[in-house]
Design an enzyme around this catalytic site. Sequence first.
Site, PDB file in Angstrom:
ATOM      1  N   ASP A  24      33.135 -14.399  67.875  1.00 56.89           N
ATOM      2  CA  ASP A  24      33.350 -15.824  67.602  1.00 56.89           C
ATOM      3  C   ASP A  24      32.841 -16.665  68.764  1.00 56.89           C
ATOM      4  OD1 ASP A  24      34.209 -18.049  66.210  1.00 56.89           O
ATOM      5  OD2 ASP A  24      36.266 -17.932  66.977  1.00 56.89           O
TER       6      ASP A  24
ATOM      7  N   GLY B 281      28.588 -21.062  67.679  1.00 63.63           N
ATOM      8  CA  GLY B 281      28.365 -22.491  67.490  1.00 63.63           C
ATOM      9  C   GLY B 281      28.794 -23.309  68.691  1.00 63.63           C
ATOM     10  N   ARG B 282      29.963 -22.990  69.254  1.00 58.31           N
ATOM     11  CA  ARG B 282      30.454 -23.734  70.415  1.00 58.31           C
ATOM     12  C   ARG B 282      29.569 -23.495  71.641  1.00 58.31           C
ATOM     13  NH1 ARG B 282      36.542 -21.881  69.791  1.00 58.31           N
ATOM     14  NH2 ARG B 282      35.555 -20.594  68.198  1.00 58.31           N
TER      15      ARG B 282
ATOM     16  N   HIS C 225      23.456 -18.385  67.446  1.00 56.05           N
ATOM     17  CA  HIS C 225      23.393 -17.150  66.661  1.00 56.05           C
ATOM     18  C   HIS C 225      22.344 -16.192  67.225  1.00 56.05           C
ATOM     19  CE1 HIS C 225      26.215 -18.770  63.887  1.00 56.05           C
ATOM     20  NE2 HIS C 225      25.387 -19.656  63.338  1.00 56.05           N
TER      21      HIS C 225
ATOM     22  N   GLU D 297      33.774 -15.783  53.692  1.00 61.02           N
ATOM     23  CA  GLU D 297      33.944 -17.237  53.732  1.00 61.02           C
ATOM     24  C   GLU D 297      32.731 -17.950  54.338  1.00 61.02           C
ATOM     25  OE1 GLU D 297      36.360 -15.152  54.917  1.00 61.02           O
ATOM     26  OE2 GLU D 297      37.805 -15.363  53.272  1.00 61.02           O
ATOM     27  N   ASN D 298      31.862 -17.208  55.025  1.00 58.49           N
ATOM     28  CA  ASN D 298      30.730 -17.838  55.702  1.00 58.49           C
ATOM     29  C   ASN D 298      29.699 -18.426  54.748  1.00 58.49           C
ATOM     30  OD1 ASN D 298      30.623 -15.558  58.568  1.00 58.49           O
ATOM     31  ND2 ASN D 298      31.752 -17.470  58.269  1.00 58.49           N
ATOM     32  N   TRP D 299      29.737 -18.046  53.478  1.00 61.52           N
ATOM     33  CA  TRP D 299      28.819 -18.641  52.505  1.00 61.52           C
ATOM     34  C   TRP D 299      29.066 -20.145  52.360  1.00 61.52           C
ATOM     35  CZ3 TRP D 299      24.917 -15.646  51.354  1.00 61.52           C
ATOM     36  CH2 TRP D 299      25.092 -14.258  51.274  1.00 61.52           C
TER      37      TRP D 299
ATOM     38  N   ARG E 146      29.308 -22.266  54.711  1.00 59.49           N
ATOM     39  CA  ARG E 146      28.651 -23.013  55.768  1.00 59.49           C
ATOM     40  C   ARG E 146      27.420 -23.739  55.218  1.00 59.49           C
ATOM     41  NH1 ARG E 146      28.939 -19.428  61.363  1.00 59.49           N
ATOM     42  NH2 ARG E 146      31.210 -19.225  61.399  1.00 59.49           N
TER      43      ARG E 146
END
Length: 243
Positions: free
Chosen positions: A22, A25-26, A39, A69-71, A73
Site C-alpha cells: 500500500d 499513490g501517496r 505504481h 475492488e480495484n476495478w 479506480r
Amino acid sequence: MEALQTQSGSPVPPLHVAIIMDGNGRWAKSRGLPRTAGHRRGAEAVREAVKAAADLGVSYLTLFGFSSENWKRPQGEVSDLMGLLRIYLRSEIKELHASGVRLCVVGERQQFAPDIVRLIEDAEKKTAANTKFTLVLALNYGGRQELVRAARRFAEDVAAGRCDPAELDEQAFAGKLFTAGIPDPDLLIRTSGEKRISNFLLWQSAYAEMVFLDVLWPDFSRTDLEAAMQEYQRRERRYGTVG
C-alpha cells in the site's frame, strides 16, 4: 518465550510472508508525480522484496497485487496497472524461473483480458516444477469473494452427490480456496501506516502475526522486511493455548 532457532543459532524465519503493498499513490503525490509513477516504482519494490525474502529464508511470499475492488479506480489508472502486469509477466518470468521460483496466481483471473490470462497460465506452467521459492500474486482477489466461492463449490459438490455435508471441516473447506496447497501465512505485513487487512486472506490469516509499517510501498526495502521479520520472531505464537 525465546524465538525458535535454526541449528546455526539464528532465529527461524517465517515460512510464509504475505504483504499488502500500500502507498503507491501517496508516494507519487508527495513528489508531485502521477499515480502511475508510484505504481512503476512499486513494481521495482516487488522485485527487491522477492529477492530479499528468498535470501532471508522465506519459502512463500504472497503479494496483494490487485484487489477485486480495484476495478472501481479511474479507468486510466486501471489500464496502467494492467500494462504493468503485462510487462511484469513478460519480463520477469525468465529470471524467476532461472532462480528456481514457482509463480502462483490466486484470484478470479477470468475477468482479465485474454492475453493477460494466457500470460498467467504460461508463467505458472513454466515455473510449476520449481521448488526453491514460491511467489504468490493475488490478482483480482478478495477474501470475502473467495469464501463465497469456496462455499458455492462445496454446495455444488453436495448437490452433485460427490460428497456429504457432514464431510465439511476446516481442512475440506481450505481445499476449496484459491490457496489450496499453500500454507497459511505466518507473518502479514501492510505498508503505508494503515492498520487493516482490507479483505486480504481472511481465512488464511486467522493466526498470522501482523506488522504494520509506516513506509510507503515504493520505499519498501530489504531492511524493512528484516525489521518486520525480527518483530515476528520476538512474538510468542500460542494458537489459543496458555503460554
